[in-house]
Design an enzyme around this catalytic site. Structure first.
Site, PDB file in Angstrom:
ATOM      1  CE  LYS A  79      -3.939   2.036   2.509  1.00  0.00           C
ATOM      2  NZ  LYS A  79      -4.882   1.879   3.643  1.00  0.00           N
ATOM      3  CB  SER A 160      -8.060   4.075   2.643  1.00  0.00           C
ATOM      4  OG  SER A 160      -7.231   3.388   3.593  1.00  0.00           O
ATOM      5  CB  SER A 184      -8.873   1.470   5.724  1.00  0.00           C
ATOM      6  OG  SER A 184      -9.595   2.670   5.705  1.00  0.00           O
TER       7      SER A 184
END
Length: 494
Positions: A79, A160, A184
């Site tokens: 990420k 997210s 998330s």
């Protein structure tokens, strides 16, 4: 060897160790999938050379008879919130575009030390602020799943960690890192039919992770099975003296201790989570989960979390308040974007840089956070929210006097089309209604896939455990995984 991309973390690691295939063959197969999936927009930056170099190092170690790490030969997605030395790290924001750190985050370094390689940096909601992966400066991520209702709408992959969830579900990576502030990891895992766990706050170091809300942010793994999550979490977790909130506690062998036999255990069902407006198929999936855990030997008991209804408003005071403090460092002075209008002074540069660099959702949350921390409002909002947070933690403590793990839905709906909720921030925030309470309490929580709904989209079940008891969460997740038989994957359209 194209079937290598259908293998998970443990299968790849064990196959490489046994000599069934080389780590380089695995990296090449996943690199090819990544290169062919531009339509998903899951990656901001691809790093095929990093994946190959790590693979070659593992193959050389094996040839020399040296001991291999727990992630040896496994290429993963990272990420783009984790600092990676020499590789662009942006938090999906224009304000950090082009920023290449001179250091490595603790979590990513632990994964490289364990033998993993990096396929690239994954897209996300800007500064991890969002539930649909539509706030990224680098464009929306597409969910690899499509509804079977005759429409062709591109669906949200959750947020997210939407790039992470999309990449794992689409077989672009066997696993990926995520971060979870209010859901998330869990919400995108549910939207894409994969597993993901947010460990106890402090289990994984936050050092080198771009901060959103420091008292809530926690890194965790996303993969296609509970066992793969357990393996990867073992590599990610551990005490870090560079992080003042890091837990100085040994890292258990979660993968080695996995056990789906829940005899003698109690599963709590919170009555407050049966909320109006929750999709009927979500509730039916929850009933399935209850039946599966009973079948695994667990006793099901009712529990109450009475302050649940206050969790979301409390979260949207605490998290923006911390964000407004954390994001003050992006001022155009030291690194990242600098917008300096001709003849402008220092304050003008700050204003211009932030106006150009931050997206609308980030600006909204900074303004919310600054407001609730301002003189005259601090006690009315922030202080009250922190009191509610304490009450929510107490609710969980009292519930865990009666049970070992809590079962609930992960999300109130399945994945929705991109754009559906973008104009209504409150509707978007309600996506986190089931995931936020565990975040406020700092507890380990996991989403595992349960079934497909009538439109052929995956639904997830959430398990919340006692602090430091990731093992119980993983064990209950394994029990559901074994009984659901969920093995669906999206049909390739990208």
């Amino acid at each position: 060897m194209s079937d290598l991309t259908n293998l998970g973390v443990k299968a790849i690691r064990d196959g490489v160790a046994a000599g069934d295939f080389t780590a380089r063959e695995v990296a090449e197969a996943f690199n090819a999938n990544v290169a062919a999936a531009a339509d998903l927009n899951a990656f901001i930056v691809t790093t095929p050379e990093h994946a190959l170099a790590a693979a070659d190092a593992v193959d050389a170690k094996r040839a020399a008879g040296e001991e291999l790490g727990t992630m040896a030969g496994v290429p993963i997605g990272m990420k783009d919130l984790f600092a990676t030395r020499g590789v662009q790290t942006t938090a999906a924001s224009a304000i950090l575009e082009g920023f290449k750190p001179e250091y490595e985050s603790t979590v990513s370094q632990k994964l490289w030390d364990a033998g993993a390689g990096m396929l690239g940096k994954l897209n996300l909601d800007q500064f991890a602020m969002g539930s649909s992966n539509e706030t990224s400066h680098f464009g929306n991520v597409a969910n690899p799943w499509k509804a079977n209702d005759g429409g062709n709408a591109v669906l949200a992959p959750g947020g997210s960690s939407g790039g992470s969830s999309a990449a794992v579900a689409a077989r672009l990576a066997p696993a990926a890192t995520g971060t979870d502030t209010g859901g998330s990891i869990r919400q995108p895992a549910a939207f894409t039919g994969i597993s993901g766990i947010k460990p106890t706050y402090g289990r994984c170091s936050r050092w080198g992770i771009v901060a959103f809300a420091s008292s809530l942010d926690q890194a965790g793994p996303m993969a296609r099975s509970v066992e793969d999550c357990a393996v990867m979490l073992g590599a990610m977790a551990g005490f870090d003296p560079k992080d003042s909130t890091s837990l100085d506690a040994p890292v258990p062998d979660w993968a080695g201790a996995l056990n789906a036999d829940l005899r003698g255990k109690k599963v709590g069902i919170p009555k407050e989570y049966r909320m109006d407006g929750t999709d009927a198929e979500i509730l039916a999936s929850w009933d399935d989960g209850i039946a599966w855990l009973k079948d695994a030997g667990a006793e099901v008991v009712d529990v109450s979390l009475p302050h649940t209804k206050y969790a979301l408003p409390a979260y949207y005071i605490v998290a923006p308040a911390e964000a407004s403090s954390n994001l003050a460092r992006y001022d155009g002075v030291r690194y990242g974007l600098r917008d300096l209008p001709e003849g402008a002074g220092l304050q003008d540069m700050y204003a211009a840089t932030r106006a150009a660099g931050f997206g609308p959702e980030v600006k909204r949350r900074i303004m919310l956070g600054t407001y609730v921390l301002s003189a005259g409002f601090y006690d009315a909002y922030y202080t009250q929210a922190m009191k509610v947070r304490t009450l929510i933690q107490r609710d969980f403590n009292e519930a865990f006097d009666k049970c070992d793990v809590i079962l609930a839905p992960t999300t109130p709906t399945a994945a929705f089309p991109l754009g559906d909720k973008l104009d209504d921030p409150l509707a978007m925030y309600l996506n986190d209604v089931f995931s936020v309470p565990a975040s406020l309490a700092g507890l380990p929580a996991m989403s595992v896939p349960s079934r497909l709904n009538a439109k052929g989209l995956p639904l997830g079940l959430q398990l919340v455990g006692k602090a430091m008891d990731e093992q119980m969460v993983l064990n209950a997740g394994l029990a559901i995984e074994q009984r659901s038989g969920f093995d669906a994957q999206p049909e390739k359209w990208w």
